[in-house]
Design a protein around this motif. Structure first.
Motif, PDB file in Angstrom:
ATOM      1  N   PHE A  56       0.801  -1.219   0.000  1.00 24.07           N
ATOM      2  CA  PHE A  56       0.000   0.000   0.000  1.00 24.07           C
ATOM      3  C   PHE A  56       0.841   1.279   0.000  1.00 24.07           C
ATOM      4  CE2 PHE A  56      -1.916   3.467   2.417  1.00 24.07           C
ATOM      5  CZ  PHE A  56      -2.991   3.753   1.601  1.00 24.07           C
ATOM      6  N   LYS A  57       1.751   1.396   0.953  1.00 25.23           N
ATOM      7  CA  LYS A  57       2.504   2.647   1.110  1.00 25.23           C
ATOM      8  C   LYS A  57       3.358   2.972  -0.110  1.00 25.23           C
ATOM      9  CE  LYS A  57       2.630   2.725   6.142  1.00 25.23           C
ATOM     10  NZ  LYS A  57       3.494   2.726   7.335  1.00 25.23           N
ATOM     11  N   ALA A  58       3.797   1.968  -0.822  1.00 25.78           N
ATOM     12  CA  ALA A  58       4.578   2.213  -2.038  1.00 25.78           C
ATOM     13  C   ALA A  58       3.657   2.508  -3.225  1.00 25.78           C
ATOM     14  CB  ALA A  58       5.459   1.015  -2.350  1.00 25.78           C
ATOM     15  N   ASN A  59       2.602   1.731  -3.369  1.00 27.89           N
ATOM     16  CA  ASN A  59       1.726   1.875  -4.534  1.00 27.89           C
ATOM     17  C   ASN A  59       0.872   3.136  -4.509  1.00 27.89           C
ATOM     18  OD1 ASN A  59       2.575  -0.404  -5.885  1.00 27.89           O
ATOM     19  ND2 ASN A  59       0.925  -1.704  -5.120  1.00 27.89           N
ATOM     20  N   VAL A  60       0.539   3.640  -3.331  1.00 27.54           N
ATOM     21  CA  VAL A  60      -0.383   4.766  -3.238  1.00 27.54           C
ATOM     22  C   VAL A  60       0.150   6.022  -3.921  1.00 27.54           C
ATOM     23  CG1 VAL A  60       0.370   5.742  -1.024  1.00 27.54           C
ATOM     24  CG2 VAL A  60      -2.043   5.817  -1.653  1.00 27.54           C
ATOM     25  N   PHE A  61       1.430   6.097  -4.149  1.00 25.93           N
ATOM     26  CA  PHE A  61       2.019   7.279  -4.784  1.00 25.93           C
ATOM     27  C   PHE A  61       1.897   7.276  -6.309  1.00 25.93           C
ATOM     28  CE2 PHE A  61       4.270   7.225  -0.709  1.00 25.93           C
ATOM     29  CZ  PHE A  61       3.993   8.517  -0.293  1.00 25.93           C
ATOM     30  N   PHE A  62       1.476   6.169  -6.894  1.00 25.49           N
ATOM     31  CA  PHE A  62       1.428   6.083  -8.350  1.00 25.49           C
ATOM     32  C   PHE A  62       0.124   6.654  -8.899  1.00 25.49           C
ATOM     33  CE2 PHE A  62       4.564   2.880  -7.232  1.00 25.49           C
ATOM     34  CZ  PHE A  62       5.577   3.199  -8.118  1.00 25.49           C
ATOM     35  N   SER A  63       0.248   7.402  -9.983  1.00 24.81           N
ATOM     36  CA  SER A  63      -0.943   7.936 -10.641  1.00 24.81           C
ATOM     37  C   SER A  63      -1.425   7.003 -11.746  1.00 24.81           C
ATOM     38  CB  SER A  63      -0.663   9.321 -11.207  1.00 24.81           C
ATOM     39  OG  SER A  63       0.394   9.260 -12.142  1.00 24.81           O
ATOM     40  N   SER A  64      -0.617   6.012 -12.076  1.00 25.51           N
ATOM     41  CA  SER A  64      -1.046   4.971 -13.015  1.00 25.51           C
ATOM     42  C   SER A  64      -0.496   3.640 -12.508  1.00 25.51           C
ATOM     43  CB  SER A  64      -0.547   5.255 -14.431  1.00 25.51           C
ATOM     44  OG  SER A  64       0.864   5.208 -14.465  1.00 25.51           O
ATOM     45  N   TYR A  65      -1.107   2.579 -12.968  1.00 24.73           N
ATOM     46  CA  TYR A  65      -0.737   1.247 -12.490  1.00 24.73           C
ATOM     47  C   TYR A  65      -0.919   0.271 -13.642  1.00 24.73           C
ATOM     48  CZ  TYR A  65      -0.534  -2.730  -9.233  1.00 24.73           C
ATOM     49  OH  TYR A  65      -0.186  -3.872  -8.566  1.00 24.73           O
ATOM     50  N   GLU A  66       0.157  -0.343 -14.068  1.00 31.01           N
ATOM     51  CA  GLU A  66       0.102  -1.306 -15.159  1.00 31.01           C
ATOM     52  C   GLU A  66      -0.367  -2.653 -14.607  1.00 31.01           C
ATOM     53  OE1 GLU A  66       3.063  -3.731 -18.164  1.00 31.01           O
ATOM     54  OE2 GLU A  66       3.848  -2.025 -17.056  1.00 31.01           O
ATOM     55  N   ILE A  67      -1.452  -3.159 -15.150  1.00 37.11           N
ATOM     56  CA  ILE A  67      -2.002  -4.435 -14.697  1.00 37.11           C
ATOM     57  C   ILE A  67      -1.256  -5.568 -15.382  1.00 37.11           C
ATOM     58  CG2 ILE A  67      -4.053  -5.889 -14.639  1.00 37.11           C
ATOM     59  CD1 ILE A  67      -5.666  -3.255 -14.539  1.00 37.11           C
ATOM     60  N   GLN A  68      -0.617  -6.415 -14.566  1.00 37.56           N
ATOM     61  CA  GLN A  68       0.142  -7.541 -15.104  1.00 37.56           C
ATOM     62  C   GLN A  68      -0.569  -8.875 -14.912  1.00 37.56           C
ATOM     63  OE1 GLN A  68       4.034  -7.252 -13.313  1.00 37.56           O
ATOM     64  NE2 GLN A  68       4.605  -5.516 -14.588  1.00 37.56           N
ATOM     65  N   SER A  69      -1.564  -8.907 -14.036  1.00 31.60           N
ATOM     66  CA  SER A  69      -2.332 -10.132 -13.816  1.00 31.60           C
ATOM     67  C   SER A  69      -3.716  -9.753 -13.303  1.00 31.60           C
ATOM     68  CB  SER A  69      -1.627 -11.040 -12.793  1.00 31.60           C
ATOM     69  OG  SER A  69      -1.708 -10.475 -11.505  1.00 31.60           O
ATOM     70  N   TRP A 167       0.403   5.790   9.183  1.00 29.78           N
ATOM     71  CA  TRP A 167      -0.656   5.250   8.329  1.00 29.78           C
ATOM     72  C   TRP A 167      -1.670   6.333   7.979  1.00 29.78           C
ATOM     73  CZ3 TRP A 167      -1.256   0.938   5.579  1.00 29.78           C
ATOM     74  CH2 TRP A 167      -0.387  -0.114   5.838  1.00 29.78           C
ATOM     75  N   THR A 168      -2.115   7.085   8.972  1.00 29.80           N
ATOM     76  CA  THR A 168      -3.172   8.063   8.710  1.00 29.80           C
ATOM     77  C   THR A 168      -2.733   9.190   7.787  1.00 29.80           C
ATOM     78  OG1 THR A 168      -2.644   9.227  10.776  1.00 29.80           O
ATOM     79  CG2 THR A 168      -4.419   7.578  10.860  1.00 29.80           C
ATOM     80  N   CYS A 169      -1.429   9.401   7.654  1.00 32.56           N
ATOM     81  CA  CYS A 169      -0.955  10.449   6.745  1.00 32.56           C
ATOM     82  C   CYS A 169      -1.308  10.140   5.284  1.00 32.56           C
ATOM     83  CB  CYS A 169       0.542  10.672   6.903  1.00 32.56           C
ATOM     84  SG  CYS A 169       1.580   9.300   6.381  1.00 32.56           S
ATOM     85  N   PHE A 170      -1.680   8.898   4.992  1.00 33.21           N
ATOM     86  CA  PHE A 170      -2.033   8.515   3.623  1.00 33.21           C
ATOM     87  C   PHE A 170      -3.520   8.680   3.314  1.00 33.21           C
ATOM     88  CE2 PHE A 170       1.921   6.223   4.396  1.00 33.21           C
ATOM     89  CZ  PHE A 170       2.636   6.535   3.253  1.00 33.21           C
ATOM     90  N   ALA A 171      -4.309   9.136   4.279  1.00 30.39           N
ATOM     91  CA  ALA A 171      -5.756   9.258   4.088  1.00 30.39           C
ATOM     92  C   ALA A 171      -6.121  10.269   3.004  1.00 30.39           C
ATOM     93  CB  ALA A 171      -6.432   9.630   5.399  1.00 30.39           C
ATOM     94  N   LYS A 172      -5.285  11.234   2.777  1.00 34.60           N
ATOM     95  CA  LYS A 172      -5.587  12.268   1.780  1.00 34.60           C
ATOM     96  C   LYS A 172      -5.036  11.940   0.388  1.00 34.60           C
ATOM     97  CE  LYS A 172      -5.960  16.244   4.889  1.00 34.60           C
ATOM     98  NZ  LYS A 172      -6.579  15.564   5.936  1.00 34.60           N
ATOM     99  N   ARG A 173      -4.319  10.849   0.267  1.00 33.34           N
ATOM    100  CA  ARG A 173      -3.746  10.462  -1.029  1.00 33.34           C
ATOM    101  C   ARG A 173      -4.845   9.964  -1.967  1.00 33.34           C
ATOM    102  NH1 ARG A 173       0.956  12.223  -2.369  1.00 33.34           N
ATOM    103  NH2 ARG A 173       0.746  10.750  -4.036  1.00 33.34           N
TER     104      ARG A 173
END
Length: 185
Positions: A56-69, A167-173
């Motif tokens: 979660f903490k790494a992925n939440v920063f991405f504005s796009s996500y390539e679906i591999q599966s 954890w709560t710092c990611f609520a606004k992402r």
């Protein structure tokens, strides 16, 4: 830097979303954890919900996500759902209040692929039959319920009984610039 993807696989799916088993205490289509749906190698014993929380903490920063599966679709949905959980947790003073809030969130009305207000209709296929629609709704609800409990336990691992600010710092992402809740929620 690429985003983190699921290492888990399944030969069963609902529309184009993997039907993964996971550890759960909630009623739904997933009854038992199937060992083939556990992480191997360095992620020994990790199921799809653990993976979503772990990445979660790494992925939440991405504005796009390539679906591999097909399992990546679950990671996307759960990442967005965890953000909704964190929004609720921010307003709670203790773990019991958070668990109650997240329980309500998990069972509240939610949209599934094919519904006009579902924000990921471009990523998920609409279920083809009424039975598949019902299976998808109950599967997503079971995922939400189990994820709610696990995220509450993770966020309230602090000694002072307060939610972890790390954890709560990611609520606004906004992951992928999308939100599961509508505007103003």
């Amino acid at each position: 830097m690429p985003s983190y993807h699921s290492t888990l696989t399944s030969n069963k799916s609902i529309a184009n979303m993997s039907f993964m088993t996971f550890r759960t205490k909630f009623r739904g289509p997933v009854i038992n954890l199937n060992d083939e749906h556990l992480g191997k190698d360095e992620l020994q014993g990790v199921d799809i919900i653990d993976e979503a929380i772990l990445y979660f903490k790494a992925n939440v920063f991405f504005s796009s996500y390539e679906i591999q599966s097909e399992a990546d679709r679950i990671i996307i949905y759960l990442t967005l759902y965890i953000i909704e959980c964190l929004k609720k947790i921010q307003r709670c003073n203790n773990k019991n209040a958070a668990v109650q809030e997240l329980t309500q969130l998990a069972i509240s009305r939610f949209d599934i692929p094919g519904d006009p207000r579902f924000p990921l209709n471009g990523v998920f296929q609409k279920p083809k039959t009424a039975d598949e629609t019902e299976l998808m709704r109950s599967y997503i609800q079971q995922l939400r319920q189990e994820c709610s409990v696990r995220i509450a336990n993770r966020v309230f691992e602090t000694d002072n009984g307060q939610p972890s600010k790390w954890w709560t710092c990611f609520a606004k992402r906004k992951f992928m610039n999308i939100s599961l809740s509508g505007p103003g929620n």
